[in-house]
Design a protein around this motif. Structure first.
Motif, PDB file in Angstrom:
ATOM      1  N   GLU A  45       0.956  -1.151  -0.050  1.00  0.00           N
ATOM      2  CA  GLU A  45      -0.137  -0.063  -0.070  1.00  0.00           C
ATOM      3  C   GLU A  45       0.861   1.226   0.019  1.00  0.00           C
ATOM      4  OE1 GLU A  45      -3.131   2.597   0.036  1.00  0.00           O
ATOM      5  OE2 GLU A  45      -3.090   0.402  -0.507  1.00  0.00           O
ATOM      6  N   LYS A  46       1.954   1.352   0.710  1.00  0.00           N
ATOM      7  CA  LYS A  46       2.918   2.385   0.796  1.00  0.00           C
ATOM      8  C   LYS A  46       3.639   2.650  -0.638  1.00  0.00           C
ATOM      9  CE  LYS A  46       6.453   4.521   3.343  1.00  0.00           C
ATOM     10  NZ  LYS A  46       7.667   4.568   4.169  1.00  0.00           N
ATOM     11  N   TYR A  48       2.117   1.933  -3.548  1.00  0.00           N
ATOM     12  CA  TYR A  48       0.889   2.260  -4.229  1.00  0.00           C
ATOM     13  C   TYR A  48       0.578   3.789  -4.209  1.00  0.00           C
ATOM     14  CZ  TYR A  48      -3.629   2.724  -6.260  1.00  0.00           C
ATOM     15  OH  TYR A  48      -4.864   3.018  -6.890  1.00  0.00           O
ATOM     16  N   THR A  49       0.658   4.156  -2.828  1.00  0.00           N
ATOM     17  CA  THR A  49       0.515   5.503  -2.387  1.00  0.00           C
ATOM     18  C   THR A  49       1.477   6.432  -2.902  1.00  0.00           C
ATOM     19  OG1 THR A  49       0.747   5.075  -0.089  1.00  0.00           O
ATOM     20  CG2 THR A  49      -1.461   5.178  -0.704  1.00  0.00           C
ATOM     21  N   LYS A  52       1.736   6.074  -7.148  1.00  0.00           N
ATOM     22  CA  LYS A  52       0.210   6.112  -8.251  1.00  0.00           C
ATOM     23  C   LYS A  52       0.307   7.141  -9.070  1.00  0.00           C
ATOM     24  CE  LYS A  52      -3.015   7.665  -4.634  1.00  0.00           C
ATOM     25  NZ  LYS A  52      -4.284   7.372  -4.053  1.00  0.00           N
ATOM     26  N   THR A  88      -5.832   0.392  -0.697  1.00  0.00           N
ATOM     27  CA  THR A  88      -6.957   1.091  -1.416  1.00  0.00           C
ATOM     28  C   THR A  88      -6.355   0.546  -2.882  1.00  0.00           C
ATOM     29  OG1 THR A  88      -5.245   2.944  -1.706  1.00  0.00           O
ATOM     30  CG2 THR A  88      -7.055   3.179  -0.226  1.00  0.00           C
TER      31      THR A  88
END
Length: 181
Positions: A45-46, A48-49, A52, A88
C-alpha cells in the motif's frame, strides 16, 4: 503478448481487461490474509500511494493454494485488507496461481519469469524453504509460484521485467519501480 492481453475479475465481480492499466508500471502480487507474509500488505500500500500519481499500480490477487491461508470470501478478504492494512490498490477475485487450475495471467507471468531462488537474507527465508521442502516438495521442481506474496514487476508496455519472491519486501522493490517510472 503482454499482460494487457489478459482479463481479471474485480472484487465487485466485473471482468476487466488489464489493458485498462496500459502505460502504467505494475506490481502484480498473489496475496493471502493469514500468511506470515501478510504484513507485506502495508508495504504494498505504501508503494502504491507513493508512486500512483507517477503512473504506478499494485494489483492484488488473493489465492488460497498455499496452506489454505486465504479461505475467506472475496468480500471478507477485501474488508480485511482495507481494515487491517488500509489497502486502496485494486484487488481482484480469489483464484489459483499455480498448477493446471492457475489463472491464465499467472501461467503467463511464470513463463516469462521463472523462479530464481529465495532471498536467503530475509529472516523467514529458511523457515519458508524448510516448510515447502517438508510439505510441498513438488513446488520446488519447477518455475511456478512457490508461496504467497510472489511479485511480478511490469513495465509501461506490459512486459514482465522482474519477479520477486515472498522474501523480497515491497520496500526493497522501490528502487526497481523508480527505474521504470
Amino acid at each position: 503478448m503482454s499482460v494487457y492481453d489478459f482479463k481479471a475479475t474485480t472484487m465487485k465481480g466485473q471482468e476487466i481487461s488489464l489493458s485498462e492499466f496500459k502505460g502504467k508500471v505494475l506490481l502484480i502480487v498473489n496475496t493471502a490474509s493469514k500468511c506470515g507474509f501478510t504484513p507485506q500488505f502495508e508495504g504494498l500500500e505504501k508503494l502504491y500511494t507513493t508512486y500512483k500519481d507517477r503512473g504506478f499500480a499494485v494489483l492484488g490477487f488473493p489465492c488460497n493454494q498455499f496452506a489454505e491461508q486465504d479461505p475467506a470470501s472475496n468480500g471478507e478478504i477485501q474488508e480485511f485488507c482495507r481494515l487491517n492494512y488500509g489497502v486502496t490498490f485494486p484487488m481482484f477475485q480469489k483464484g489459483d496461481v499455480r498448477g493446471e487450475t492457475a489463472q491464465p495471467l499467472f501461467k503467463y507471468l511464470v513463463k516469462e519469469k521463472g523462479f530464481k531462488g529465495l532471498d536467503m537474507d530475509h529472516p523467514n527465508a529458511q523457515n519458508l524453504l524448510n516448510f515447502i521442502k517438508k510439505n510441498y516438495p513438488d513446488f520446488l521442481k519447477d518455475d511456478s509460484i512457490k508461496w504467497n506474496f510472489t511479485k511480478f514487476l511490469i513495465d509501461r508496455d506490459g512486459n514482465v521485467v522482474e519477479r520477486f519472491e515472498p522474501t523480497k519486501t515491497p520496500e526493497a522493490i522501490a528502487p526497481e519501480i523508480e527505474k521504470l517510472l
